[in-house]
Write a protein that holds these residues in place. Structure first.
Motif, PDB file in Angstrom:
ATOM      1  N   GLU A   1      -7.332  -0.133 -15.526  1.00 13.65           N
ATOM      2  CA  GLU A   1      -6.494   1.040 -15.764  1.00 13.65           C
ATOM      3  C   GLU A   1      -5.890   1.571 -14.473  1.00 13.65           C
ATOM      4  O   GLU A   1      -5.033   2.458 -14.507  1.00 13.65           O
ATOM      5  CB  GLU A   1      -7.325   2.141 -16.443  1.00 13.65           C
ATOM      6  CG  GLU A   1      -7.825   1.747 -17.831  1.00 13.65           C
ATOM      7  CD  GLU A   1      -8.636   2.854 -18.483  1.00 13.65           C
ATOM      8  OE1 GLU A   1      -8.807   3.915 -17.842  1.00 13.65           O
ATOM      9  OE2 GLU A   1      -9.073   2.661 -19.632  1.00 13.65           O
ATOM     10  N   LEU A   2      -6.315   1.060 -13.342  1.00 13.76           N
ATOM     11  CA  LEU A   2      -5.779   1.503 -12.060  1.00 13.76           C
ATOM     12  C   LEU A   2      -4.388   0.905 -11.831  1.00 13.76           C
ATOM     13  O   LEU A   2      -4.108  -0.210 -12.287  1.00 13.76           O
ATOM     14  CB  LEU A   2      -6.700   1.077 -10.922  1.00 13.76           C
ATOM     15  CG  LEU A   2      -8.087   1.694 -10.883  1.00 13.76           C
ATOM     16  CD1 LEU A   2      -8.921   1.060  -9.776  1.00 13.76           C
ATOM     17  CD2 LEU A   2      -8.004   3.204 -10.680  1.00 13.76           C
ATOM     18  N   PRO A   3      -3.514   1.601 -11.112  1.00 18.99           N
ATOM     19  CA  PRO A   3      -2.235   0.999 -10.724  1.00 18.99           C
ATOM     20  C   PRO A   3      -2.490  -0.275  -9.922  1.00 18.99           C
ATOM     21  O   PRO A   3      -3.314  -0.281  -9.010  1.00 18.99           O
ATOM     22  CB  PRO A   3      -1.589   2.090  -9.859  1.00 18.99           C
ATOM     23  CG  PRO A   3      -2.239   3.363 -10.281  1.00 18.99           C
ATOM     24  CD  PRO A   3      -3.649   3.000 -10.650  1.00 18.99           C
TER      25      PRO A   3
ATOM     26  N   LEU B   1      -4.852  -0.711  -6.619  1.00 14.40           N
ATOM     27  CA  LEU B   1      -5.267  -2.035  -6.177  1.00 14.40           C
ATOM     28  C   LEU B   1      -4.070  -2.862  -5.735  1.00 14.40           C
ATOM     29  O   LEU B   1      -2.981  -2.768  -6.311  1.00 14.40           O
ATOM     30  CB  LEU B   1      -5.974  -2.787  -7.310  1.00 14.40           C
ATOM     31  CG  LEU B   1      -7.126  -2.105  -8.036  1.00 14.40           C
ATOM     32  CD1 LEU B   1      -7.611  -2.981  -9.178  1.00 14.40           C
ATOM     33  CD2 LEU B   1      -8.243  -1.776  -7.071  1.00 14.40           C
ATOM     34  N   VAL B   2      -4.309  -3.704  -4.730  1.00 14.92           N
ATOM     35  CA  VAL B   2      -3.386  -4.781  -4.368  1.00 14.92           C
ATOM     36  C   VAL B   2      -4.204  -6.064  -4.372  1.00 14.92           C
ATOM     37  O   VAL B   2      -5.252  -6.137  -3.722  1.00 14.92           O
ATOM     38  CB  VAL B   2      -2.745  -4.567  -2.989  1.00 14.92           C
ATOM     39  CG1 VAL B   2      -1.789  -5.721  -2.675  1.00 14.92           C
ATOM     40  CG2 VAL B   2      -2.001  -3.239  -2.923  1.00 14.92           C
TER      41      VAL B   2
ATOM     42  N   GLU C   1       0.834  -1.207   0.000  1.00 14.41           N
ATOM     43  CA  GLU C   1       0.000   0.000   0.000  1.00 14.41           C
ATOM     44  C   GLU C   1       0.869   1.259   0.000  1.00 14.41           C
ATOM     45  O   GLU C   1       0.549   2.242  -0.682  1.00 14.41           O
ATOM     46  CB  GLU C   1      -0.927   0.009   1.221  1.00 14.41           C
ATOM     47  CG  GLU C   1      -2.058  -1.022   1.157  1.00 14.41           C
ATOM     48  CD  GLU C   1      -1.656  -2.389   1.670  1.00 14.41           C
ATOM     49  OE1 GLU C   1      -2.551  -3.234   1.831  1.00 14.41           O
ATOM     50  OE2 GLU C   1      -0.441  -2.609   1.900  1.00 14.41           O
ATOM     51  N   ARG C   2       1.959   1.244   0.762  1.00 13.59           N
ATOM     52  CA  ARG C   2       2.813   2.438   0.843  1.00 13.59           C
ATOM     53  C   ARG C   2       3.387   2.836  -0.512  1.00 13.59           C
ATOM     54  O   ARG C   2       3.577   4.017  -0.795  1.00 13.59           O
ATOM     55  CB  ARG C   2       3.952   2.202   1.842  1.00 13.59           C
ATOM     56  CG  ARG C   2       3.543   2.358   3.298  1.00 13.59           C
ATOM     57  CD  ARG C   2       4.766   2.507   4.202  1.00 13.59           C
ATOM     58  NE  ARG C   2       4.355   2.719   5.581  1.00 13.59           N
ATOM     59  CZ  ARG C   2       4.282   1.769   6.506  1.00 13.59           C
ATOM     60  NH1 ARG C   2       4.593   0.516   6.177  1.00 13.59           N
ATOM     61  NH2 ARG C   2       3.897   2.038   7.731  1.00 13.59           N
ATOM     62  N   GLU C   3       3.671   1.828  -1.345  1.00 11.91           N
ATOM     63  CA  GLU C   3       4.168   2.143  -2.684  1.00 11.91           C
ATOM     64  C   GLU C   3       3.157   2.971  -3.465  1.00 11.91           C
ATOM     65  O   GLU C   3       3.520   3.876  -4.221  1.00 11.91           O
ATOM     66  CB  GLU C   3       4.499   0.852  -3.438  1.00 11.91           C
ATOM     67  CG  GLU C   3       5.731   0.134  -2.920  1.00 11.91           C
ATOM     68  CD  GLU C   3       6.976   1.008  -3.015  1.00 11.91           C
ATOM     69  OE1 GLU C   3       7.201   1.615  -4.080  1.00 11.91           O
ATOM     70  OE2 GLU C   3       7.711   1.094  -2.010  1.00 11.91           O
TER      71      GLU C   3
ATOM     72  N   GLY D   1       0.654   9.151  -4.435  1.00 13.24           N
ATOM     73  CA  GLY D   1      -0.550   9.952  -4.273  1.00 13.24           C
ATOM     74  C   GLY D   1      -1.844   9.193  -4.396  1.00 13.24           C
ATOM     75  O   GLY D   1      -2.914   9.793  -4.443  1.00 13.24           O
ATOM     76  N   HIS D   2      -1.772   7.858  -4.424  1.00 15.23           N
ATOM     77  CA  HIS D   2      -2.972   7.024  -4.517  1.00 15.23           C
ATOM     78  C   HIS D   2      -3.295   6.500  -3.121  1.00 15.23           C
ATOM     79  O   HIS D   2      -2.786   5.452  -2.706  1.00 15.23           O
ATOM     80  CB  HIS D   2      -2.746   5.864  -5.490  1.00 15.23           C
ATOM     81  CG  HIS D   2      -2.313   6.301  -6.849  1.00 15.23           C
ATOM     82  ND1 HIS D   2      -1.276   5.705  -7.547  1.00 15.23           N
ATOM     83  CD2 HIS D   2      -2.762   7.303  -7.643  1.00 15.23           C
ATOM     84  CE1 HIS D   2      -1.124   6.298  -8.714  1.00 15.23           C
ATOM     85  NE2 HIS D   2      -2.005   7.273  -8.791  1.00 15.23           N
TER      86      HIS D   2
END
Length: 224
Positions: free
Chosen positions: A133-135, A123-124, A19-21, A26-27
């Motif tokens: 399209e989301l990281p 997303l993880v 999550e920190r990445e 900024g996400h």
């Protein structure tokens, strides 16, 4: 990338590394995504998506497979209490048979993510490479390593288990309440005794074989 290991030491606890990445970019609304029931022969595949508060708080959430049923229920209730947003969706056997299990899992994940309000910014997932399209970060064993994915695993597992209890009542004799639709010896024996139910995934090889075996005597009778 190597295939994910099926064994995670019980001493491993989740953290916020993945999550920190995304936070650094900024996400801040990062959704964890996980599924339950992908390898089962019967019942739905269930996908949960959870956005936890981005406060780097420590939670008791763990990979649902490391917990007892009572712990899973207690922690799932806590997930619903603290989450910024959460959603659970199911893909039932007819959709699984139509799309295949991976396609149905992706479809259920898409529906769960679409229901999140506010919407996620990244997303993880637990090794699930969604078309988005989301990281996206999709490491193996994320359910044991990420708080967000562990939270999703708790919701997916407890909601699917509840549905399997309902299916057990609707289709008595198969033992769904015990093995949750997976390929346990008792499940195989029940299939041989009772045949295939409406809750089974007909595209899965053990169920296809059972359907063929069930049809064989009728075909012989018709030829006589």
């Amino acid at each position: 990338m190597p295939a994910p290991s099926s064994v995670t030491p019980a001493s491993v606890t989740p953290d916020w590394t993945f999550e920190r990445e995304h936070w650094r970019r900024g996400h801040f609304r990062v959704a964890g995504v996980d599924e339950a029931g992908r390898g089962a022969w019967a019942g739905p595949v269930t996908v949960a998506a959870v956005i936890l508060p981005g406060l780097a708080t420590e939670y008791p959430f763990r990979d649902s497979k490391q917990l007892s049923a009572a712990q899973r229920e207690a922690y799932a209730a806590e997930v619903r209490r603290v989450a910024v947003a959460w959603a659970v969706e199911h893909a039932w056997p007819d959709e699984i048979d139509r799309l295949n299990i991976l396609g149905a899992t992706h479809a259920a994940a898409g529906r769960a993510l679409a229901r999140l309000r506010p919407a996620p910014q990244a997303l993880v997932t637990d090794y699930l490479r969604l078309r988005t399209e989301l990281p996206l970060t999709a490491p193996p064993r994320a359910d044991a390593l990420s708080y967000s994915v562990a939270a999703a695993s708790l919701l997916a597992k407890t909601e699917r288990d509840a549905l399997m209890l309902e299916l057990d009542a609707q289709h008595p004799g198969y033992g769904f309440a015990a093995h949750k639709g997976y390929g346990a010896p008792a499940h195989r024996a029940a299939l041989e005794r009772l045949g295939v139910s409406a809750a089974h995934r007909r595209s899965f090889a053990p169920i296809r074989r059972q359907l063929q075996e069930d049809a064989s005597p009728r075909l012989l009778d018709e030829q006589d």
